[in-house]
Design an enzyme around this catalytic site. Sequence first.
Site, short mmCIF file in Angstrom:
data_model
loop_
_atom_site.label_atom_id
_atom_site.label_comp_id
_atom_site.label_asym_id
_atom_site.label_seq_id
_atom_site.Cartn_x
_atom_site.Cartn_y
_atom_site.Cartn_z
N ASP A 224 0.82 -1.79 0.15
CA ASP A 224 -0.18 0.44 0.07
C ASP A 224 0.99 1.97 0.04
OD1 ASP A 224 -2.04 2.24 0.11
OD2 ASP A 224 -3.14 0.57 1.98
N ARG B 185 -0.25 4.91 -0.32
CA ARG B 185 -0.32 5.59 0.14
C ARG B 185 -0.01 6.26 1.47
NH1 ARG B 185 -6.71 3.12 0.34
NH2 ARG B 185 -5.22 2.01 1.15
N1 LIG Z 1 -2.98 -3.01 -5.28
C1 LIG Z 1 -3.71 -3.52 -5.24
N2 LIG Z 1 -4.83 -1.96 -5.46
C2 LIG Z 1 -5.81 -2.60 -5.15
C3 LIG Z 1 -6.75 -4.10 -5.29
N3 LIG Z 1 -7.84 -3.99 -5.45
C4 LIG Z 1 -7.84 -2.79 -4.97
N4 LIG Z 1 -7.38 -1.69 -5.04
C5 LIG Z 1 -6.98 -0.19 -4.34
O1 LIG Z 1 -7.30 -0.20 -3.27
C6 LIG Z 1 -8.12 0.95 -3.29
C7 LIG Z 1 -9.00 1.46 -1.50
O2 LIG Z 1 -8.31 0.65 -1.26
P1 LIG Z 1 -8.55 -0.27 0.70
O3 LIG Z 1 -7.45 -1.38 1.15
O4 LIG Z 1 -9.36 -1.09 -0.30
O5 LIG Z 1 -9.63 -0.08 1.12
P2 LIG Z 1 -9.59 1.80 1.91
O6 LIG Z 1 -10.17 3.04 1.13
O7 LIG Z 1 -8.40 1.59 2.29
O8 LIG Z 1 -10.66 1.59 3.23
P3 LIG Z 1 -11.72 1.59 3.18
O9 LIG Z 1 -11.43 3.36 3.62
O10 LIG Z 1 -11.72 0.78 4.96
O11 LIG Z 1 -13.35 1.48 1.97
C8 LIG Z 1 -7.68 1.81 -4.42
O12 LIG Z 1 -7.05 2.83 -4.83
C9 LIG Z 1 -8.20 0.66 -5.68
O13 LIG Z 1 -8.29 1.04 -6.46
C10 LIG Z 1 -5.14 -4.94 -5.93
O14 LIG Z 1 -6.00 -6.47 -5.41
N5 LIG Z 1 -4.45 -4.29 -5.79
#
Ligand SMILES: Nc1nc2c(ncn2[C@@H]2O[C@H](COP(=O)(O)OP(=O)(O)OP(=O)(O)O)[C@@H](O)[C@H]2O)c(=O)[nH]1
Length: 198
Positions: free
Chosen positions: A125, A127
């Site tokens: 991650d 971010r």
């Molecule tokens: N690298 C990668 N990114 C993903 C994948 N599936 C979803 N994403 C990305 O994950 C991001 C969403 O983050 P999540 O970790 O699913 O959820 P979150 O926003 O951190 O948590 P919440 O606030 O609870 O929804 C988006 O930018 C998606 O494009 C994957 O398989 N691989």
Amino acid sequence: MIKIQAEANVPTEHGTFRMIAFSENENDWMPHMAIVAENTDFSKPVNVRFHSECITGEVFHSKKCECGQQLDAAMKYIHENGGIIIYLRQEGRNIGIINKLKAYSLQEKGLDTVQANLELGLPADDRNFGVAIEILNLLDVKDINLLTNNPEKVKYVVDSNIHLNSRVPLQIPANEISKGYLQTKKDFFGHLLDDNDN
Ligand SMILES: Nc1nc2c(ncn2[C@@H]2O[C@H](COP(=O)(O)OP(=O)(O)OP(=O)(O)O)[C@@H](O)[C@H]2O)c(=O)[nH]1
Ligand SMILES: [Zn+2]
């Protein structure tokens, strides 16, 4: 430093929202966005969602993740209760759509979400939610209810100058395809998800 570049009211299926674009310069074609519900009361804790871009889920309704449904649910929630969605251009947890599709391709071979990123030499991650805090400051929001299951987002708020009044869970029931993805979020990232939902 980012600043407000433009803003306007946009009617949607979930009601009308003030859409605001933030970036350093007006030629940025991928500015972060805030969408503010009409009935938002800034004198009380404001309902806020930090939402990371997911073109596969939000635009094309992919079943691999629950991002599109979470965005819809958050829009509905803030339309009813007031609030702001901060839409962050962090596609694929900030590895970009090309790398996300490469990761999906590895997932087809059996790797999970985290293993696929690591295999590509990328962080699980990548971010940083600092920019979301900056946007809240630009909007003069000081006290929030955060719509998330992600403890990392909670930590960013707790460590900032913004007061966290509460966390509001935003859980979408799993389907056969998203089951494994949600389990990885829970096991690896410690997302606050109930067992019966995934
Ligand atoms: N690298 C990668 N990114 C993903 C994948 N599936 C979803 N994403 C990305 O994950 C991001 C969403 O983050 P999540 O970790 O699913 O959820 P979150 O926003 O951190 O948590 P919440 O606030 O609870 O929804 C988006 O930018 C998606 O494009 C994957 O398989 N691989
Ligand atoms: Zn997604």
